[in-house]
Design a protein around this motif. Structure first.
Motif, short mmCIF file in Angstrom:
data_model
loop_
_atom_site.label_atom_id
_atom_site.label_comp_id
_atom_site.label_asym_id
_atom_site.label_seq_id
_atom_site.Cartn_x
_atom_site.Cartn_y
_atom_site.Cartn_z
N ILE A 1 1.92 0.96 -8.63
CA ILE A 1 1.18 -0.29 -8.41
C ILE A 1 1.87 -1.51 -9.02
O ILE A 1 1.92 -2.58 -8.39
N PHE A 2 2.44 -1.37 -10.21
CA PHE A 2 3.09 -2.54 -10.82
C PHE A 2 4.40 -2.91 -10.13
O PHE A 2 4.60 -4.08 -9.80
N GLY B 1 4.45 5.77 -5.45
CA GLY B 1 4.53 5.86 -6.91
C GLY B 1 3.33 6.56 -7.50
O GLY B 1 3.10 6.47 -8.71
N LEU B 2 2.57 7.26 -6.66
CA LEU B 2 1.37 8.00 -7.08
C LEU B 2 0.38 7.07 -7.77
O LEU B 2 -0.25 7.44 -8.76
N ILE C 1 0.83 -1.20 0.00
CA ILE C 1 0.00 0.00 0.00
C ILE C 1 0.87 1.26 0.00
O ILE C 1 0.65 2.19 -0.78
N ILE C 2 1.89 1.28 0.86
CA ILE C 2 2.75 2.46 0.99
C ILE C 2 3.50 2.74 -0.31
O ILE C 2 3.52 3.88 -0.80
N PHE C 3 4.12 1.71 -0.88
CA PHE C 3 4.93 1.93 -2.07
C PHE C 3 4.08 2.14 -3.33
O PHE C 3 4.53 2.79 -4.27
#
Length: 211
Positions: free
Chosen positions: A38-39, A32-33, A26-28
Protein backbone atom coordinates in the motif's frame (compact mmCIF):
# COMPACT_ATOMS: atom_id res chain seq x y z
CA UNK A 1 -17.59 21.11 -34.05
CA UNK A 2 -14.07 19.71 -34.36
CA UNK A 3 -12.99 21.78 -31.37
CA UNK A 4 -15.72 20.25 -29.21
CA UNK A 5 -14.83 16.76 -30.41
CA UNK A 6 -11.17 17.32 -29.52
CA UNK A 7 -12.11 18.60 -26.07
CA UNK A 8 -14.40 15.61 -25.52
CA UNK A 9 -11.70 13.18 -26.62
CA UNK A 10 -9.18 14.92 -24.35
CA UNK A 11 -11.61 14.68 -21.41
CA UNK A 12 -12.22 10.99 -22.09
CA UNK A 13 -8.46 10.39 -22.24
CA UNK A 14 -7.93 12.14 -18.92
CA UNK A 15 -10.74 10.14 -17.34
CA UNK A 16 -9.25 6.91 -18.72
CA UNK A 17 -5.81 7.83 -17.35
CA UNK A 18 -7.28 8.46 -13.90
CA UNK A 19 -9.11 5.15 -13.98
CA UNK A 20 -5.97 3.33 -15.21
CA UNK A 21 -3.78 4.85 -12.49
CA UNK A 22 -6.34 3.98 -9.82
CA UNK A 23 -6.42 0.41 -11.17
CA UNK A 24 -2.61 0.18 -11.03
CA UNK A 25 -2.76 1.30 -7.41
CA UNK A 26 -5.21 -1.48 -6.55
CA UNK A 27 -3.21 -4.14 -8.42
CA UNK A 28 0.18 -3.24 -6.97
CA UNK A 29 -1.23 -2.84 -3.47
CA UNK A 30 -2.56 -6.39 -3.75
CA UNK A 31 0.74 -7.64 -5.24
CA UNK A 32 2.43 -6.41 -2.08
CA UNK A 33 -0.11 -8.39 -0.04
CA UNK A 34 -1.67 -5.09 1.07
CA UNK A 35 0.68 -4.55 4.03
CA UNK A 36 3.85 -4.30 1.93
CA UNK A 37 2.14 -2.90 -1.14
CA UNK A 38 0.00 0.00 0.00
CA UNK A 39 2.75 2.52 0.78
CA UNK A 40 4.93 1.98 -2.34
CA UNK A 41 1.81 1.84 -4.55
CA UNK A 42 0.52 5.08 -3.04
CA UNK A 43 3.93 6.73 -3.46
CA UNK A 44 3.98 5.61 -7.11
CA UNK A 45 0.51 7.06 -7.66
CA UNK A 46 1.53 10.38 -6.10
CA UNK A 47 4.65 10.44 -8.30
CA UNK A 48 2.59 10.15 -11.50
CA UNK A 49 0.04 12.73 -10.33
CA UNK A 50 2.83 15.14 -9.40
CA UNK A 51 4.23 14.91 -12.93
CA UNK A 52 0.80 15.65 -14.36
CA UNK A 53 0.37 18.67 -12.11
CA UNK A 54 3.74 20.18 -13.03
CA UNK A 55 2.95 19.86 -16.73
CA UNK A 56 4.31 16.45 -17.76
CA UNK A 57 1.07 15.29 -19.36
CA UNK A 58 2.38 12.68 -21.82
CA UNK A 59 4.44 10.45 -19.51
CA UNK A 60 4.19 6.64 -19.87
CA UNK A 61 1.95 5.88 -16.89
CA UNK A 62 2.87 2.26 -16.27
CA UNK A 63 6.61 2.79 -16.73
CA UNK A 64 6.62 5.78 -14.39
CA UNK A 65 4.47 3.99 -11.82
CA UNK A 66 6.53 0.80 -11.88
CA UNK A 67 9.86 2.64 -11.68
CA UNK A 68 8.77 4.56 -8.58
CA UNK A 69 7.20 1.46 -7.03
CA UNK A 70 10.50 -0.45 -7.34
CA UNK A 71 12.85 2.29 -6.21
CA UNK A 72 10.67 3.43 -3.29
CA UNK A 73 9.61 -0.03 -2.09
CA UNK A 74 12.01 -0.44 0.83
CA UNK A 75 12.18 3.19 1.95
CA UNK A 76 8.42 3.74 1.75
CA UNK A 77 7.71 0.57 3.74
CA UNK A 78 10.16 1.58 6.49
CA UNK A 79 8.48 4.96 6.78
CA UNK A 80 5.09 3.29 6.41
CA UNK A 81 5.94 1.09 9.40
CA UNK A 82 6.75 4.22 11.40
CA UNK A 83 3.44 5.91 10.57
CA UNK A 84 1.47 2.70 11.10
CA UNK A 85 3.09 2.18 14.52
CA UNK A 86 2.28 5.74 15.59
CA UNK A 87 -1.29 5.34 14.36
CA UNK A 88 -1.75 2.09 16.29
CA UNK A 89 -0.22 3.65 19.41
CA UNK A 90 -2.68 6.55 19.27
CA UNK A 91 -5.56 4.11 18.68
CA UNK A 92 -4.71 1.85 21.64
CA UNK A 93 -4.02 4.81 23.92
CA UNK A 94 -7.46 6.18 23.11
CA UNK A 95 -9.14 2.92 24.09
CA UNK A 96 -7.05 2.71 27.26
CA UNK A 97 -7.92 6.22 28.44
CA UNK A 98 -11.61 5.69 27.70
CA UNK A 99 -11.71 3.78 30.99
CA UNK A 100 -10.54 6.87 32.86
CA UNK A 101 -12.92 9.36 34.44
CA UNK A 102 -12.99 12.98 35.51
CA UNK A 103 -10.36 15.56 34.67
CA UNK A 104 -7.82 12.94 33.54
CA UNK A 105 -10.16 11.82 30.77
CA UNK A 106 -10.88 15.34 29.51
CA UNK A 107 -7.18 16.31 29.51
CA UNK A 108 -6.27 13.15 27.64
CA UNK A 109 -9.17 13.56 25.22
CA UNK A 110 -8.02 17.07 24.30
CA UNK A 111 -4.46 15.81 23.81
CA UNK A 112 -5.76 12.89 21.76
CA UNK A 113 -7.64 15.21 19.39
CA UNK A 114 -4.58 17.41 18.86
CA UNK A 115 -2.22 14.46 18.40
CA UNK A 116 -4.61 12.75 15.99
CA UNK A 117 -4.98 15.89 13.85
CA UNK A 118 -1.21 16.40 13.82
CA UNK A 119 -0.66 12.75 12.88
CA UNK A 120 -3.24 12.85 10.07
CA UNK A 121 -1.77 16.08 8.72
CA UNK A 122 1.74 14.60 8.76
CA UNK A 123 0.48 11.50 6.99
CA UNK A 124 -1.19 13.59 4.28
CA UNK A 125 1.96 15.67 3.78
CA UNK A 126 4.22 12.62 3.77
CA UNK A 127 3.32 11.42 0.28
CA UNK A 128 3.74 14.78 -1.53
CA UNK A 129 6.98 15.42 0.40
CA UNK A 130 8.34 11.98 -0.50
CA UNK A 131 7.83 12.41 -4.25
CA UNK A 132 8.85 16.08 -4.35
CA UNK A 133 12.05 16.11 -2.29
CA UNK A 134 15.19 13.97 -2.22
CA UNK A 135 15.91 13.52 1.48
CA UNK A 136 17.53 11.04 3.83
CA UNK A 137 15.18 8.47 5.33
CA UNK A 138 14.00 10.12 8.53
CA UNK A 139 14.34 13.67 7.20
CA UNK A 140 11.01 12.99 5.50
CA UNK A 141 9.40 12.72 8.94
CA UNK A 142 11.04 15.97 10.06
CA UNK A 143 9.92 17.74 6.89
CA UNK A 144 6.31 16.57 7.20
CA UNK A 145 6.23 17.65 10.84
CA UNK A 146 7.53 21.11 9.95
CA UNK A 147 4.98 21.43 7.15
CA UNK A 148 2.13 20.38 9.44
CA UNK A 149 3.11 22.84 12.21
CA UNK A 150 4.34 25.90 10.30
CA UNK A 151 1.74 25.84 7.51
CA UNK A 152 -1.41 25.72 9.69
CA UNK A 153 -3.82 27.23 7.15
CA UNK A 154 -2.77 24.86 4.37
CA UNK A 155 -2.83 21.99 6.85
CA UNK A 156 -6.41 22.74 7.88
CA UNK A 157 -7.47 23.14 4.23
CA UNK A 158 -5.79 19.84 3.36
CA UNK A 159 -7.55 18.00 6.20
CA UNK A 160 -10.98 19.45 5.44
CA UNK A 161 -10.58 19.15 1.68
CA UNK A 162 -9.41 15.53 1.90
CA UNK A 163 -12.39 14.63 4.07
CA UNK A 164 -14.84 16.36 1.72
CA UNK A 165 -13.22 14.87 -1.40
CA UNK A 166 -13.24 11.32 -0.05
CA UNK A 167 -16.80 11.63 1.27
CA UNK A 168 -18.13 12.95 -2.04
CA UNK A 169 -16.26 10.27 -3.98
CA UNK A 170 -17.62 7.56 -1.71
CA UNK A 171 -21.25 8.67 -1.85
CA UNK A 172 -21.08 9.26 -5.59
CA UNK A 173 -20.23 5.54 -5.85
CA UNK A 174 -16.74 6.19 -7.20
CA UNK A 175 -15.15 3.95 -4.59
CA UNK A 176 -12.90 2.04 -5.28
CA UNK A 177 -12.63 2.93 -8.98
CA UNK A 178 -11.82 6.65 -8.77
CA UNK A 179 -12.06 7.78 -5.16
CA UNK A 180 -8.39 7.14 -4.34
CA UNK A 181 -6.99 8.92 -7.38
CA UNK A 182 -9.28 11.93 -6.85
CA UNK A 183 -8.14 12.17 -3.23
CA UNK A 184 -4.48 11.82 -4.26
CA UNK A 185 -4.93 14.50 -6.91
CA UNK A 186 -6.29 16.95 -4.32
CA UNK A 187 -3.61 16.17 -1.72
CA UNK A 188 -0.78 16.49 -4.26
CA UNK A 189 -2.22 19.78 -5.52
CA UNK A 190 -2.35 21.11 -1.95
CA UNK A 191 1.15 19.79 -1.32
CA UNK A 192 2.59 21.65 -4.32
CA UNK A 193 0.74 24.77 -3.21
CA UNK A 194 2.35 24.49 0.23
CA UNK A 195 5.81 23.84 -1.23
CA UNK A 196 5.56 26.99 -3.35
CA UNK A 197 4.65 29.03 -0.27
CA UNK A 198 7.60 27.57 1.63
CA UNK A 199 9.98 28.40 -1.23
CA UNK A 200 8.60 31.95 -1.43
CA UNK A 201 9.12 32.32 2.32
CA UNK A 202 12.72 31.08 2.01
CA UNK A 203 13.41 33.55 -0.81
CA UNK A 204 11.88 36.44 1.17
CA UNK A 205 13.90 35.42 4.24
CA UNK A 206 17.12 35.28 2.21
CA UNK A 207 16.44 38.74 0.74
CA UNK A 208 15.70 40.27 4.14
CA UNK A 209 18.86 38.75 5.64
CA UNK A 210 20.95 40.20 2.79
CA UNK A 211 19.50 43.64 3.51
Amino acid sequence: MEGWVEKLLSLCKQFANLFYLNLLWIIFTCLGLLILGIFPATIAMFSVVRKWLIGEKEIPIFKSFWQTYKTAFVKSNILGLFFSSIGLLIYFDFHFFQSQEGIVYFIWYACFIMLSLLFLTMLLYFFPVFVHYELKLFQYIKQTLLMAIFQPLNSVLMLIGSLVTFTLSYYLRLFPFLSIIILVYFIMWMGLRTFRKVEQYKVALAVSSDD
